[in-house]
Structure formats: structure tokens, C-alpha cells
Design a protein around this motif. Structure first.
Motif, PDB file in Angstrom:
ATOM      1  N   ASP A  26       0.873  -1.171   0.000  1.00  0.00           N
ATOM      2  CA  ASP A  26       0.000   0.000   0.000  1.00  0.00           C
ATOM      3  C   ASP A  26       0.912   1.223   0.000  1.00  0.00           C
ATOM      4  O   ASP A  26       1.354   1.683   1.058  1.00  0.00           O
ATOM      5  N   TYR A  27       1.203   1.718  -1.184  1.00  0.00           N
ATOM      6  CA  TYR A  27       2.175   2.795  -1.328  1.00  0.00           C
ATOM      7  C   TYR A  27       1.719   3.721  -2.447  1.00  0.00           C
ATOM      8  O   TYR A  27       1.661   3.315  -3.617  1.00  0.00           O
ATOM      9  N   ALA A  28       1.377   4.952  -2.092  1.00  0.00           N
ATOM     10  CA  ALA A  28       0.861   5.919  -3.062  1.00  0.00           C
ATOM     11  C   ALA A  28       1.920   6.250  -4.106  1.00  0.00           C
ATOM     12  O   ALA A  28       3.121   6.301  -3.812  1.00  0.00           O
ATOM     13  N   GLN A  49      -1.191   9.392  -5.740  1.00  0.00           N
ATOM     14  CA  GLN A  49      -2.495   8.734  -5.674  1.00  0.00           C
ATOM     15  C   GLN A  49      -2.367   7.365  -4.998  1.00  0.00           C
ATOM     16  O   GLN A  49      -1.349   6.686  -5.109  1.00  0.00           O
ATOM     17  N   SER A  50      -3.428   6.991  -4.315  1.00  0.00           N
ATOM     18  CA  SER A  50      -3.446   5.692  -3.641  1.00  0.00           C
ATOM     19  C   SER A  50      -3.145   4.574  -4.638  1.00  0.00           C
ATOM     20  O   SER A  50      -3.665   4.558  -5.750  1.00  0.00           O
ATOM     21  N   VAL A 100      -2.462   0.181  -4.496  1.00  0.00           N
ATOM     22  CA  VAL A 100      -2.442  -1.021  -3.659  1.00  0.00           C
ATOM     23  C   VAL A 100      -2.243  -2.251  -4.536  1.00  0.00           C
ATOM     24  O   VAL A 100      -2.940  -2.423  -5.546  1.00  0.00           O
ATOM     25  N   THR A 119      -5.607  -1.221  -7.612  1.00  0.00           N
ATOM     26  CA  THR A 119      -5.762   0.089  -8.237  1.00  0.00           C
ATOM     27  C   THR A 119      -5.034  -0.001  -9.578  1.00  0.00           C
ATOM     28  O   THR A 119      -4.342  -0.977  -9.842  1.00  0.00           O
ATOM     29  N   ARG A 172      -2.687   2.315 -11.343  1.00  0.00           N
ATOM     30  CA  ARG A 172      -1.751   3.401 -11.633  1.00  0.00           C
ATOM     31  C   ARG A 172      -0.735   2.973 -12.695  1.00  0.00           C
ATOM     32  O   ARG A 172      -0.423   1.798 -12.827  1.00  0.00           O
ATOM     33  N   GLN A 210       2.282   0.535 -12.107  1.00  0.00           N
ATOM     34  CA  GLN A 210       2.104   0.275 -10.677  1.00  0.00           C
ATOM     35  C   GLN A 210       2.884  -0.948 -10.196  1.00  0.00           C
ATOM     36  O   GLN A 210       3.594  -0.868  -9.177  1.00  0.00           O
TER      37      GLN A 210
END
Length: 241
Positions: A101-103, A123-124, A126, A159, A161, A164
Motif C-alpha cells: 500500500d504505497y501511493a 495517488q493511492s 495497492v 488500483t 496506476r 504500478q
């Protein structure tokens, strides 16, 4: 010809080859082969991408067959009702399972995002992970050690991103093998010398979504390519691929 993994009246899923762009891009104007155009010609109709995979990533890629279907499937992604699972080979040993869990701040392209807000907050982001196998190989990739350790992981992004998975694995000091942007170049060279593979060891293994016609849950899985299987065999994981 692309390998078609699933097809219905609204969408088609293919097994994207590693190294192939999803669609035309200013990033590589010399490229002439794209998944979107190849699939369009293969099916004889327009197709609409509803998500993306990085160029070096292989695996399940979903296309809609109409703009209406593209909107409906995109809504499933936005509402997080689509589940994606990836395979990755990373540096070092990870045990069991866990969650990162690292934005993450947005990654901008120098030209395409020239006017983007560079100060936008992170941004969040996970990612769930689970270790599938481990190995210790009899070759050096760092001066301090005579052997090299690797883990085969299942990664589940919760999520979406940009980059990511690659950035999250770098964050926990277990970069993905073959990653020339966020990875360990010494490891990449060592694995290439040992296995003959230089590809990014990230594969979109499966994707689950709700079929538009009746809501039935569809799970699409993609087999690993020859280069991936070569690494797995070299690492003693061939029976699991």
C-alpha cells in the motif's frame, strides 16, 4: 495472428505478445505492428481497447467490439469489478503473501504530458502479492554473493496506476527481472546470460469481468510465451507453467 482467448458479441480478449505496442504511439514512430490494428484486420471489424498493458508486458488484453460495449466495460474497470492477476519473477526471496500500500505520483511522458501538473499529489496504489515458488541459482549477479535468489509471484493490482506493479516491486526492493526502467540492471544481465532471455518477466495471467449480455462472470487466462517458459525451465519451475 494474435491468439484469441475469448470472444463474444461484445468483446474479444487476446494474448498480447511481449514487446508489441497496443496501438500507434509517438513514442516509437518506426513501429509498424500493433495489437489494435492486427486484431482489427484479424476480425474484420473495429475494436476498442478498454485497458492497456505496457509494451514489454505480455498476457490478457481485452477489447470491446463497439463504443457502447467499450463504455460499459470501462465502467467495470472504474468500479473495480474487474480482477486482474499477473505473474512476475522478481529479485530475492519473498515468503507467503502480503500487500503493498504505497501511493504513487503520476508518471508523465516528456512530450505527451508536457503541460500536466507535476505537483499533483501522489495517488493511492495497492497491490496484493503471493509467492508461488522460489529458487537460488548458481550464478553471481552481485559482487557480494556467489548465487542469486529469485521469486515467482502472483500480483493482484487493486488500483490501476501507471507502471504500478513495476514501481511497487522496486519500492520493496524486489524489482521485476528484465525491467530496464525500474529494475536492477546487474540482475537483468545475469539472468540474460544464464537463460538467454532479456524480456520483462511480467505476464498478465488472467482477467475476470462480468459478461455484458447476461452478467455471467468470465475468467480469461493466458499461457506464458516461449521466452517465459525458458526462464521457468532454467529456474526449475517448468512443471508449474
Amino acid at each position: 495472428m494474435l491468439e484469441i482467448l475469448y470472444h463474444d458479441a461484445d468483446c474479444t480478449a487476446v494474448n498480447k505478445p511481449a514487446g508489441m505496442l497496443v496501438h500507434r504511439s509517438w513514442l516509437d514512430r518506426r513501429e509498424t505492428l500493433f495489437v489494435m490494428q492486427t486484431l482489427r484486420d484479424q476480425l474484420g471489424q473495429h475494436v476498442y481497447p478498454v485497458h492497456r498493458l505496457d509494451r514489454p508486458t505480455s498476457g490478457v488484453l481485452l477489447f470491446a467490439l463497439s463504443s457502447e460495449a467499450a463504455h460499459a466495460l470501462s465502467q467495470q474497470f472504474a468500479q473495480k469489478s474487474v480482477e486482474k492477476n499477473y505473474w512476475a519473477v522478481v529479485r530475492g526471496h519473498l515468503h507467503g503473501a502480503g500487500c503493498i500500500d504505497y501511493a504513487l505520483k503520476e508518471v508523465h511522458d516528456k512530450i505527451a504530458d508536457a503541460f500536466a501538473d507535476a505537483d499533483k499529489p501522489a495517488q493511492s496504489a495497492v497491490t496484493g502479492w503471493r509467492c508461488l515458488a522460489q529458487t537460488e541459482q548458481p550464478f553471481a549477479s552481485a559482487a557480494r554473493y556467489a548465487t542469486s535468489r529469485y521469486s515467482w509471484l502472483e500480483l493482484t493490482p487493486r488500483t490501476g496506476r501507471k507502471h504500478q506493479l513495476r514501481r511497487h516491486m522496486k519500492h520493496i526492493f524486489h524489482p521485476i527481472v528484465g525491467d530496464t526502467t525500474y529494475g536492477d540492471n546487474a540482475q537483468n544481465r545475469a539472468v540474460a546470460a544464464h537463460t538467454g532471455s532479456t524480456r520483462l518477466m511480467l505476464h498478465a495471467r488472467s482477467l475476470s469481468f462480468n459478461r455484458l449480455s447476461d452478467g455471467l462472470r468470465i475468467n480469461v487466462a493466458a499461457g506464458a510465451d516461449e521466452a517465459w517458459q525458458g526462464v521457468a525451465q532454467a529456474f526449475g519451475w517448468a512443471e508449474a507453467v
